[in-house]
Write an enzyme that holds these catalytic residues in place. Structure first.
Site, mmCIF file in Angstrom:
data_model
loop_
_atom_site.group_PDB
_atom_site.id
_atom_site.type_symbol
_atom_site.label_atom_id
_atom_site.label_comp_id
_atom_site.label_asym_id
_atom_site.label_seq_id
_atom_site.Cartn_x
_atom_site.Cartn_y
_atom_site.Cartn_z
ATOM 1 N N HIS A 23 2.225 -6.755 10.020
ATOM 2 C CA HIS A 23 2.876 -6.140 8.944
ATOM 3 C C HIS A 23 4.019 -5.108 9.687
ATOM 4 O O HIS A 23 5.053 -5.256 9.330
ATOM 5 C CB HIS A 23 2.214 -5.261 8.044
ATOM 6 N N LYS A 47 -8.579 -7.862 -6.880
ATOM 7 C CA LYS A 47 -8.804 -8.317 -5.224
ATOM 8 C C LYS A 47 -9.932 -7.374 -4.704
ATOM 9 O O LYS A 47 -10.112 -7.686 -3.522
ATOM 10 C CB LYS A 47 -7.467 -8.139 -4.554
ATOM 11 N N ARG A 96 3.257 -16.598 8.370
ATOM 12 C CA ARG A 96 2.798 -16.760 9.624
ATOM 13 C C ARG A 96 2.674 -18.260 9.931
ATOM 14 O O ARG A 96 2.638 -18.698 11.386
ATOM 15 C CB ARG A 96 1.173 -16.106 9.700
ATOM 16 N N SER A 134 -5.289 -9.021 7.492
ATOM 17 C CA SER A 134 -5.969 -8.041 7.016
ATOM 18 C C SER A 134 -7.376 -8.511 6.858
ATOM 19 O O SER A 134 -8.485 -7.878 6.999
ATOM 20 C CB SER A 134 -5.587 -7.356 5.668
HETATM 21 O O1 PNS Z 1 -0.300 -9.015 0.490
HETATM 22 P P1 PNS Z 1 -0.260 -10.125 -0.531
HETATM 23 O O2 PNS Z 1 -1.667 -10.174 -1.441
HETATM 24 O O3 PNS Z 1 0.066 -11.296 -0.121
HETATM 25 O O4 PNS Z 1 0.876 -9.732 -1.690
HETATM 26 C C1 PNS Z 1 0.995 -10.558 -2.681
HETATM 27 C C2 PNS Z 1 1.975 -9.772 -3.512
HETATM 28 C C3 PNS Z 1 1.794 -8.309 -3.990
HETATM 29 C C4 PNS Z 1 3.727 -9.906 -2.907
HETATM 30 C C5 PNS Z 1 2.182 -10.560 -5.007
HETATM 31 O O5 PNS Z 1 0.980 -10.704 -5.568
HETATM 32 C C6 PNS Z 1 2.951 -9.890 -6.207
HETATM 33 O O6 PNS Z 1 4.030 -9.767 -6.138
HETATM 34 N N1 PNS Z 1 2.291 -9.650 -7.232
HETATM 35 C C7 PNS Z 1 3.226 -8.638 -8.252
HETATM 36 C C8 PNS Z 1 2.691 -9.341 -9.456
HETATM 37 C C9 PNS Z 1 3.659 -10.457 -9.788
HETATM 38 O O7 PNS Z 1 5.167 -10.178 -9.882
HETATM 39 N N2 PNS Z 1 3.266 -11.570 -9.920
HETATM 40 C C10 PNS Z 1 4.492 -12.770 -9.936
HETATM 41 C C11 PNS Z 1 4.909 -13.032 -8.679
HETATM 42 S S1 PNS Z 1 5.915 -14.467 -8.571
#
Ligand code: PNS
Length: 169
Positions: A23, A47, A96, A134
């Protein structure tokens, strides 16, 4: 005269449970691409995170301290709505491996549909970091493995306190 008249703000969203050096690599490179980079932690209790949002924000703040144009925040709800609120026009994400691509593609297209004009910019993970996640870092330290160099020192310290198996004599 400046070639670019408007300043570009980007959001780097994620769970960051906890932040890894992968990150941090994306943050460092993103900080050079955009005028302002907002690293933002999603409030998502479904989560079952190891660290609270406040703890994750605190670790991020320490890790990004060297980058003056990077700030740390957290958000609830839709990322597209949050981007609008923060006046950001770019979502930054790291990729990645090909396995990341499918989900990232769906999210990028959905976010652009929800908020036309919101572009997702992908950075390929640095080759030294492409295997780090993570989830794996937490698994390795909980089983007594060495995670030095995979996460910032503050994170290693906190993970050791939370997850290191207790020594039996
Ligand atoms: O680190 P991660 O868990 O891969 O991050 C995922 C994240 C936070 C980027 C994604 O889950 C997100 O944007 N969630 C917010 C809710 C939302 O907007 N959902 C529709 C996205 S298309």
């Amino acid at each position: 005269m400046s070639l670019r008249e408007s300043r570009v703000s980007a959001i780097y969203p994620g769970s960051f449970d906890p932040i890894t050096n992968g990150h941090l690599d994306v943050i460092e490179r993103g900080s050079r691409l955009f005028d302002r980079l907002i690293v933002s932690v999603l409030h998502n209790e479904s989560k079952s995170p190891l660290f609270s949002v406040a703890d994750r924000v605190a670790m991020l703040q320490e890790a990004v301290a060297p980058f003056p144009n990077v700030e740390v925040d957290s958000f609830h709800g839709l990322l597209a709505d949050y981007a609008l609120k923060r006046e950001a026009t770019v979502i930054l994400r790291g990729i990645r491996a090909i396995s990341d691509y499918e989900n990232e593609l769906q999210m990028a297209l959905m976010n652009r549909r929800l908020q036309p004009g919101l572009e997702t910019v992908f950075l390929l993970a640095g080759e030294a970091f492409s295997f780090i996640s993570s989830r794996l870092v937490k698994e390795v330290i909980s089983l007594g493995g060495n995670i030095a160099g995979l996460v910032p020192p503050i994170v290693e310290e906190r993970l050791r306190i939370r997850l290191r198996p207790t020594q039996t004599t």
